[in-house]
Each structure stands twice: as structure tokens, then as C-alpha cells.
Scaffold this motif. Structure first.
Motif, PDB file in Angstrom:
ATOM      1  N   THR A 165       0.849  -1.187   0.000  1.00 14.97           N
ATOM      2  CA  THR A 165       0.000   0.000   0.000  1.00 14.97           C
ATOM      3  C   THR A 165       0.887   1.240   0.000  1.00 14.97           C
ATOM      4  O   THR A 165       1.953   1.255   0.598  1.00 14.97           O
ATOM      5  N   ILE A 166       0.420   2.252  -0.708  1.00 15.57           N
ATOM      6  CA  ILE A 166       1.143   3.528  -0.777  1.00 15.57           C
ATOM      7  C   ILE A 166       0.138   4.643  -0.493  1.00 15.57           C
ATOM      8  O   ILE A 166      -0.971   4.638  -1.032  1.00 15.57           O
ATOM      9  N   GLU A 167       0.543   5.557   0.358  1.00 16.33           N
ATOM     10  CA  GLU A 167      -0.325   6.689   0.686  1.00 16.33           C
ATOM     11  C   GLU A 167       0.206   7.902  -0.080  1.00 16.33           C
ATOM     12  O   GLU A 167       1.385   8.220   0.000  1.00 16.33           O
ATOM     13  N   THR A 168      -0.675   8.554  -0.832  1.00 16.83           N
ATOM     14  CA  THR A 168      -0.245   9.760  -1.552  1.00 16.83           C
ATOM     15  C   THR A 168      -0.956  10.977  -0.968  1.00 16.83           C
ATOM     16  O   THR A 168      -2.173  10.959  -0.792  1.00 16.83           O
ATOM     17  N   ILE A 169      -0.190  12.002  -0.656  1.00 16.80           N
ATOM     18  CA  ILE A 169      -0.770  13.260  -0.178  1.00 16.80           C
ATOM     19  C   ILE A 169      -0.483  14.312  -1.243  1.00 16.80           C
ATOM     20  O   ILE A 169       0.663  14.494  -1.653  1.00 16.80           O
ATOM     21  N   LYS A 170      -1.551  14.978  -1.720  1.00 17.09           N
ATOM     22  CA  LYS A 170      -1.389  16.020  -2.734  1.00 17.09           C
ATOM     23  C   LYS A 170      -1.826  17.343  -2.153  1.00 17.09           C
ATOM     24  O   LYS A 170      -2.832  17.410  -1.438  1.00 17.09           O
TER      25      LYS A 170
END
Lengths: 82, 82
Positions: free
Chosen positions: B39-44
Motif C-alpha cells: 500500500t502507498i499513501e499519496t498526499i497532494k
């Protein structure tokens, strides 16, 4: 064949995102001014299957049944032949 | 200028990922056999700044201080001029 699958899950437009608001507020407290914060969850995995079209159907199914909540989430599926 | 920033956060190699194991087990129970789940968490977010190099330093700082736990996380920063 082994396929690399990537599912990107984000909240639908207009849905409140408490995680993003918390990040934005916490960054603000530390002195960083950022705007329009969004979070995206990516799930990656590998799957053994004979052809890509089968993988596509299967992963679409997984999204609908388990990985996403179609009422609140948008999702994007990427399939790569590894 | 407004910059679009994307921070991708994943667990370092060798770290246990209970979320990924749960997803894999749940998919298995539904009859889908998948492997190497990650799993990868992306914050934009968007940030107003004069030049990109300043943004880079600032976002690197945010990661170290708040967004990531450098002991267990790897992170990747992408900055786009929007």
C-alpha cells in the motif's frame, strides 16, 4: 503470466476528507501554508492470469466487492505485464 | 506561483504491512489469489511560493517533521508547476 496491478482510490468530489483537513491544519500549525490537500490510497499487487482482459474484469470486481466503496470512492486501475 | 506537490509514502522494505496482509487475506477469502500486496499513501496539495527550490526544501521539511516517519517510511516528492 504475472501482471502488476495498481488500484488508486480517492474520495469522490464533494466528499469531506477529514484526513486531508487534519494534515492541512497540522501543517498550518507548523507554519506551512498549503491548500487543496487530497489523499489517495494506492494498493499494488501481483496476480497470475492468462490474459490481461481477464485481470481487468477480476480487478474491477475486487474494487466493487472489497477494495472500494463505490458510493464514496473513485478508483483507477492500472495493469502492467511484468 | 502555485506549485502542485505530491508526496508518496510507503513502508520501508522489510517492514510488516498489516493493512496489505489484511487486504490479501480478504481477497483470498473472496477467491482472488493475489501476491506481494503493498500500500502507498499519496498526499497532494498546492503551495504558493516564488521558486521551486524553496518548495523542495519546505516539502522535504514537512515530510521529516510531520508527514512521514523516517524510521519506517520511504517517501518520494514530486513538484509540478501548475
Amino acid at each position: 503470466m504475472i501482471f502488476d496491478v495498481e488500484v488508486k482510490i480517492s474520495l469522490k468530489k464533494g466528499m469531506l476528507n477529514p484526513e486531508a483537513s487534519t494534515i492541512e491544519r497540522a501543517l498550518d500549525l507548523l507554519g506551512y501554508k498549503v491548500e487543496n490537500t487530497k489523499t489517495i490510497e494506492t494498493i499494488k499487487f501481483q496476480i497470475k492470469e492468462n490474459d490481461a482482459s481477464k485481470v481487468e474484469i477480476e480487478v474491477e470486481d475486487m474494487c466493487q466487492r472489497l477494495l472500494c466503496n463505490p458510493i464514496i470512492h473513485d478508483y483507477e486501475i492500472n495493469i502492467l505485464n511484468s
